[in-house]
Design a protein around this motif. Structure first.
Motif, PDB file in Angstrom:
ATOM      1  N   VAL A   1      10.542  16.475  19.274  1.00  0.00           N
ATOM      2  CA  VAL A   1      10.493  16.238  20.707  1.00  0.00           C
ATOM      3  C   VAL A   1       9.053  16.000  21.139  1.00  0.00           C
ATOM      4  O   VAL A   1       8.115  16.479  20.503  1.00  0.00           O
ATOM      5  CB  VAL A   1      11.094  17.418  21.514  1.00  0.00           C
ATOM      6  N   PHE A   2       8.888  15.277  22.234  1.00  0.00           N
ATOM      7  CA  PHE A   2       7.566  15.116  22.822  1.00  0.00           C
ATOM      8  C   PHE A   2       7.116  16.477  23.344  1.00  0.00           C
ATOM      9  O   PHE A   2       7.911  17.211  23.943  1.00  0.00           O
ATOM     10  CB  PHE A   2       7.600  14.132  23.986  1.00  0.00           C
ATOM     11  N   ALA A   3       5.857  16.806  23.143  1.00  0.00           N
ATOM     12  CA  ALA A   3       5.340  18.082  23.648  1.00  0.00           C
ATOM     13  C   ALA A   3       3.837  17.970  23.891  1.00  0.00           C
ATOM     14  O   ALA A   3       3.110  17.414  23.064  1.00  0.00           O
ATOM     15  CB  ALA A   3       5.622  19.210  22.673  1.00  0.00           C
ATOM     16  N   LEU A   4       3.404  18.496  25.025  1.00  0.00           N
ATOM     17  CA  LEU A   4       1.986  18.631  25.337  1.00  0.00           C
ATOM     18  C   LEU A   4       1.712  20.120  25.414  1.00  0.00           C
ATOM     19  O   LEU A   4       2.346  20.833  26.199  1.00  0.00           O
ATOM     20  CB  LEU A   4       1.658  17.956  26.674  1.00  0.00           C
ATOM     21  N   LYS A   5       0.791  20.601  24.594  1.00  0.00           N
ATOM     22  CA  LYS A   5       0.489  22.029  24.536  1.00  0.00           C
ATOM     23  C   LYS A   5      -0.675  22.356  25.474  1.00  0.00           C
ATOM     24  O   LYS A   5      -1.446  21.478  25.859  1.00  0.00           O
ATOM     25  CB  LYS A   5       0.102  22.429  23.103  1.00  0.00           C
ATOM     26  N   GLN A   6      -0.794  23.645  25.791  1.00  0.00           N
ATOM     27  CA  GLN A   6      -1.931  24.101  26.595  1.00  0.00           C
ATOM     28  C   GLN A   6      -3.196  23.969  25.749  1.00  0.00           C
ATOM     29  O   GLN A   6      -3.185  24.294  24.558  1.00  0.00           O
ATOM     30  CB  GLN A   6      -1.736  25.560  27.029  1.00  0.00           C
ATOM     31  N   ASN A   7      -4.267  23.492  26.363  1.00  0.00           N
ATOM     32  CA  ASN A   7      -5.521  23.358  25.628  1.00  0.00           C
ATOM     33  C   ASN A   7      -6.027  24.735  25.193  1.00  0.00           C
ATOM     34  O   ASN A   7      -5.752  25.747  25.817  1.00  0.00           O
ATOM     35  CB  ASN A   7      -6.580  22.640  26.469  1.00  0.00           C
ATOM     36  N   VAL A   8      -6.770  24.734  24.081  1.00  0.00           N
ATOM     37  CA  VAL A   8      -7.314  25.973  23.519  1.00  0.00           C
ATOM     38  C   VAL A   8      -8.769  25.732  23.153  1.00  0.00           C
ATOM     39  O   VAL A   8      -9.056  24.755  22.474  1.00  0.00           O
ATOM     40  CB  VAL A   8      -6.517  26.391  22.266  1.00  0.00           C
ATOM     41  N   MET A  17      -9.508  21.956  22.616  1.00  0.00           N
ATOM     42  CA  MET A  17      -8.594  21.131  21.842  1.00  0.00           C
ATOM     43  C   MET A  17      -7.300  20.936  22.617  1.00  0.00           C
ATOM     44  O   MET A  17      -6.689  21.909  23.078  1.00  0.00           O
ATOM     45  CB  MET A  17      -8.286  21.808  20.504  1.00  0.00           C
ATOM     46  N   VAL A  18      -6.912  19.676  22.761  1.00  0.00           N
ATOM     47  CA  VAL A  18      -5.641  19.326  23.401  1.00  0.00           C
ATOM     48  C   VAL A  18      -4.691  18.894  22.290  1.00  0.00           C
ATOM     49  O   VAL A  18      -4.981  17.947  21.562  1.00  0.00           O
ATOM     50  CB  VAL A  18      -5.831  18.182  24.426  1.00  0.00           C
ATOM     51  N   ARG A  19      -3.581  19.597  22.173  1.00  0.00           N
ATOM     52  CA  ARG A  19      -2.607  19.305  21.116  1.00  0.00           C
ATOM     53  C   ARG A  19      -1.333  18.718  21.724  1.00  0.00           C
ATOM     54  O   ARG A  19      -0.915  19.114  22.801  1.00  0.00           O
ATOM     55  CB  ARG A  19      -2.281  20.571  20.346  1.00  0.00           C
ATOM     56  N   ASP A  21       2.625  16.634  20.402  1.00  0.00           N
ATOM     57  CA  ASP A  21       3.562  16.221  19.360  1.00  0.00           C
ATOM     58  C   ASP A  21       4.262  14.938  19.782  1.00  0.00           C
ATOM     59  O   ASP A  21       4.687  14.821  20.935  1.00  0.00           O
ATOM     60  CB  ASP A  21       4.637  17.293  19.127  1.00  0.00           C
ATOM     61  N   LEU A  22       4.399  14.041  18.830  1.00  0.00           N
ATOM     62  CA  LEU A  22       5.123  12.786  19.051  1.00  0.00           C
ATOM     63  C   LEU A  22       6.284  12.716  18.070  1.00  0.00           C
ATOM     64  O   LEU A  22       6.069  12.752  16.858  1.00  0.00           O
ATOM     65  CB  LEU A  22       4.205  11.582  18.824  1.00  0.00           C
ATOM     66  N   PRO A  23       7.526  12.584  18.542  1.00  0.00           N
ATOM     67  CA  PRO A  23       8.672  12.520  17.639  1.00  0.00           C
ATOM     68  C   PRO A  23       8.875  11.136  17.007  1.00  0.00           C
ATOM     69  O   PRO A  23       9.640  10.996  16.063  1.00  0.00           O
ATOM     70  CB  PRO A  23       9.854  12.869  18.542  1.00  0.00           C
ATOM     71  N   ARG A  24       8.166  10.149  17.543  1.00  0.00           N
ATOM     72  CA  ARG A  24       8.291   8.786  17.002  1.00  0.00           C
ATOM     73  C   ARG A  24       7.004   8.014  17.276  1.00  0.00           C
ATOM     74  O   ARG A  24       6.187   8.424  18.093  1.00  0.00           O
ATOM     75  CB  ARG A  24       9.479   8.063  17.628  1.00  0.00           C
ATOM     76  N   ASP A  25       6.841   6.902  16.583  1.00  0.00           N
ATOM     77  CA  ASP A  25       5.694   6.035  16.802  1.00  0.00           C
ATOM     78  C   ASP A  25       5.743   5.514  18.234  1.00  0.00           C
ATOM     79  O   ASP A  25       6.818   5.101  18.699  1.00  0.00           O
ATOM     80  CB  ASP A  25       5.721   4.831  15.859  1.00  0.00           C
ATOM     81  N   CYS A  26       4.613   5.517  18.931  1.00  0.00           N
ATOM     82  CA  CYS A  26       4.594   4.991  20.290  1.00  0.00           C
ATOM     83  C   CYS A  26       3.157   4.803  20.781  1.00  0.00           C
ATOM     84  O   CYS A  26       2.212   5.282  20.164  1.00  0.00           O
ATOM     85  CB  CYS A  26       5.364   5.886  21.263  1.00  0.00           C
ATOM     86  N   LYS A  27       3.056   4.097  21.886  1.00  0.00           N
ATOM     87  CA  LYS A  27       1.761   3.930  22.550  1.00  0.00           C
ATOM     88  C   LYS A  27       1.480   5.207  23.323  1.00  0.00           C
ATOM     89  O   LYS A  27       2.351   5.740  23.996  1.00  0.00           O
ATOM     90  CB  LYS A  27       1.795   2.729  23.490  1.00  0.00           C
ATOM     91  N   VAL A  28       0.245   5.688  23.203  1.00  0.00           N
ATOM     92  CA  VAL A  28      -0.139   6.960  23.813  1.00  0.00           C
ATOM     93  C   VAL A  28      -1.398   6.772  24.637  1.00  0.00           C
ATOM     94  O   VAL A  28      -2.338   6.088  24.220  1.00  0.00           O
ATOM     95  CB  VAL A  28      -0.419   8.025  22.726  1.00  0.00           C
ATOM     96  N   GLY A  51       4.033  12.493  14.829  1.00  0.00           N
ATOM     97  CA  GLY A  51       3.301  13.589  14.198  1.00  0.00           C
ATOM     98  C   GLY A  51       2.726  14.537  15.224  1.00  0.00           C
ATOM     99  O   GLY A  51       2.978  14.431  16.426  1.00  0.00           O
ATOM    100  N   ARG A  52       1.921  15.473  14.721  1.00  0.00           N
ATOM    101  CA  ARG A  52       1.230  16.449  15.561  1.00  0.00           C
ATOM    102  C   ARG A  52      -0.243  16.094  15.597  1.00  0.00           C
ATOM    103  O   ARG A  52      -0.833  15.776  14.564  1.00  0.00           O
ATOM    104  CB  ARG A  52       1.417  17.853  15.012  1.00  0.00           C
ATOM    105  N   TYR A  53      -0.821  16.198  16.796  1.00  0.00           N
ATOM    106  CA  TYR A  53      -2.204  15.778  16.999  1.00  0.00           C
ATOM    107  C   TYR A  53      -3.006  16.836  17.735  1.00  0.00           C
ATOM    108  O   TYR A  53      -2.458  17.586  18.543  1.00  0.00           O
ATOM    109  CB  TYR A  53      -2.251  14.472  17.807  1.00  0.00           C
TER     110      TYR A  53
END
Length: 91
Positions: A1-8, A17-19, A21-28, A51-53
């Motif tokens: 699933v798409f997810a934006l995490k709280q920065n740490v 760090m801003v993390r 998740d992308l469940p598929r290839d896409c423009k970001v 992936g996870r970034y």
């Protein structure tokens, strides 16, 4: 699933760090805004594979200048999904 995490860490004084998740290839696009809604800096603008970034931000604007202490917003737009979260920068 798409997810934006709280920065740490948050609040932060040097880098954070801003993390996400992308469940598929896409423009970001991942942007930082000030409390007035002005664009401060774009951290990501392009296509990424699934992936996870983790993307770091050093508290500098697009011109390389240190931003003022305060509240900032980071917003991700990816594959038709978007989310915004808040961070605090302390100099």
């Amino acid at each position: 699933v798409f997810a934006l995490k709280q920065n740490v860490p948050n609040p932060f004084s040097a880098t954070t760090m801003v993390r996400f998740d992308l469940p598929r290839d896409c423009k970001v696009r991942l942007d930082i805004f000030d409390v007035r809604g002005r664009l401060v800096r774009t951290l990501v603008d392009g296509s990424l594979p699934a992936g996870r970034y983790g993307i770091g931000w050093d508290g500098r604007d697009a011109g390389g200048e240190q931003v003022a202490s305060g509240v900032y917003y980071y917003r991700i737009d990816a594959g038709g999904w978007s989310e915004t979260k808040t961070m605090v920068y302390v100099r």
